[in-house]
Design a protein around this motif. Structure first.
Motif, PDB file in Angstrom:
ATOM      1  N   GLY A  30       0.795  -1.212   0.000  1.00  0.00           N
ATOM      2  CA  GLY A  30       0.000   0.000   0.000  1.00  0.00           C
ATOM      3  C   GLY A  30       0.834   1.272   0.000  1.00  0.00           C
ATOM      4  O   GLY A  30       1.836   1.370   0.704  1.00  0.00           O
ATOM      5  N   HIS A  31       0.405   2.265  -0.776  1.00  0.00           N
ATOM      6  CA  HIS A  31       1.153   3.517  -0.889  1.00  0.00           C
ATOM      7  C   HIS A  31       0.268   4.602  -1.479  1.00  0.00           C
ATOM      8  O   HIS A  31      -0.826   4.326  -1.982  1.00  0.00           O
ATOM      9  N   ILE A  32       0.750   5.845  -1.419  1.00  0.00           N
ATOM     10  CA  ILE A  32       0.116   6.975  -2.079  1.00  0.00           C
ATOM     11  C   ILE A  32       1.160   7.652  -2.961  1.00  0.00           C
ATOM     12  O   ILE A  32       2.327   7.268  -2.962  1.00  0.00           O
ATOM     13  N   HIS A  33       0.742   8.681  -3.710  1.00  0.00           N
ATOM     14  CA  HIS A  33       1.652   9.433  -4.578  1.00  0.00           C
ATOM     15  C   HIS A  33       1.585  10.895  -4.138  1.00  0.00           C
ATOM     16  O   HIS A  33       0.829  11.691  -4.698  1.00  0.00           O
ATOM     17  N   GLU A  90      -8.200   1.705  -0.696  1.00  0.00           N
ATOM     18  CA  GLU A  90      -8.498   1.785   0.736  1.00  0.00           C
ATOM     19  C   GLU A  90      -9.273   3.054   1.066  1.00  0.00           C
ATOM     20  O   GLU A  90      -8.929   4.142   0.593  1.00  0.00           O
ATOM     21  N   PRO A 118      -9.979   6.306   2.550  1.00  0.00           N
ATOM     22  CA  PRO A 118      -9.001   7.237   3.123  1.00  0.00           C
ATOM     23  C   PRO A 118      -9.296   7.633   4.566  1.00  0.00           C
ATOM     24  O   PRO A 118      -8.427   8.179   5.241  1.00  0.00           O
ATOM     25  N   TRP A 173      -3.890  11.128  -3.345  1.00  0.00           N
ATOM     26  CA  TRP A 173      -3.859  10.868  -1.912  1.00  0.00           C
ATOM     27  C   TRP A 173      -4.514   9.540  -1.537  1.00  0.00           C
ATOM     28  O   TRP A 173      -4.444   9.103  -0.392  1.00  0.00           O
ATOM     29  N   ARG A 233      -4.889   5.849  -0.953  1.00  0.00           N
ATOM     30  CA  ARG A 233      -3.980   4.718  -0.726  1.00  0.00           C
ATOM     31  C   ARG A 233      -4.461   3.507  -1.529  1.00  0.00           C
ATOM     32  O   ARG A 233      -5.645   3.191  -1.558  1.00  0.00           O
ATOM     33  N   HIS A 234      -3.500   2.823  -2.151  1.00  0.00           N
ATOM     34  CA  HIS A 234      -3.836   1.694  -3.005  1.00  0.00           C
ATOM     35  C   HIS A 234      -2.693   0.679  -2.982  1.00  0.00           C
ATOM     36  O   HIS A 234      -1.572   0.995  -2.586  1.00  0.00           O
ATOM     37  N   GLU A 235      -2.980  -0.517  -3.412  1.00  0.00           N
ATOM     38  CA  GLU A 235      -1.955  -1.556  -3.471  1.00  0.00           C
ATOM     39  C   GLU A 235      -2.334  -2.608  -4.501  1.00  0.00           C
ATOM     40  O   GLU A 235      -3.469  -2.631  -5.005  1.00  0.00           O
TER      41      GLU A 235
END
Length: 206
Positions: free
Chosen positions: A116-119, A142, A144, A182, A184-186
């Motif tokens: 999982g991460h954001i940019h 996910e 937020p 913003w 979050r995704h994986e």
């Protein structure tokens, strides 16, 4: 009783599959992705160092649209989708514009995943799917608000999609997915027996 949906998170879903000549274009894209992966030693080394099971050009190549006309054509297609999404989001750009400032290849091996991460330095982020063999990973998104739900119970398993804590989107060949950066995704573990290939991108406000 009235329920008002507030602060809605939008996911943009489009497709290149209806474009004229898509099959030939996508096949050329797949060949180009594999050829670049074979030549890009720095990208393969970075993937090994970071534990990425496969290949990504994320940290090694920043000129794909200048390097190959196929990626330049892809950028033009994605620019149209990004413009449509920005319009839907009612973004006030104050005389500026959204500019694609990064585009990178992802080749995920069977069993590989991306945590999982954001940019954080972008406005819009997304992915277009070049190879999606049977069993290829979905995109996991996910809610937020999750870090703020300190005492909330879990959602019912059959809750509508807009009330789930996690949403899984199964892409098809040519699918274009975009979201605000913003979010979050994986990518869960790739259950396919073949490589899953995607091209990801960011748009910044300039």
């Amino acid at each position: 009783m009235t329920l008002r949906p507030l602060f809605v998170t939008h996911l943009y879903e489009g497709s290149l599959a209806a474009d004229k000549g898509f099959e030939a274009f996508n096949a050329q894209l797949e060949d180009a992705c594999r050829a670049i992966a074979a030549e890009d030693r720095a990208g393969r080394a970075w993937a090994r160092e970071k534990g990425y099971s496969g290949y990504t050009s994320y940290a090694s190549l920043d000129d794909l649209p200048q390097r190959d006309s196929l990626f330049a054509e892809l950028k033009k297609k994605l620019d149209r989708h990004a413009a449509a999404f920005a319009k839907d989001l009612n973004l006030e750009l104050a005389g500026g514009r959204l500019v694609m400032d990064s585009l990178w290849i992802n080749i995920l091996k069977p069993g590989g995943a991306h945590s999982g991460h954001i940019h954080p330095h972008s406005v819009l982020s997304g992915t277009v799917y070049v190879a999606t063999p049977p069993g290829a990973s979905a995109l996991k998104l996910e809610d937020p608000r999750l870090p703020l739900m300190m005492a909330a119970p879990t959602r019912q398993a059959d809750a509508p999609e807009d009330r789930q804590t996690f949403v899984y989107v199964q892409p098809r060949l040519g699918t274009v997915l975009m979201w605000e950066s913003w979010l979050r995704h994986e990518v869960p573990a790739n259950a396919a027996k073949q490589e899953r290939i995607s091209i990801s991108f960011n748009y910044a406000w300039r």
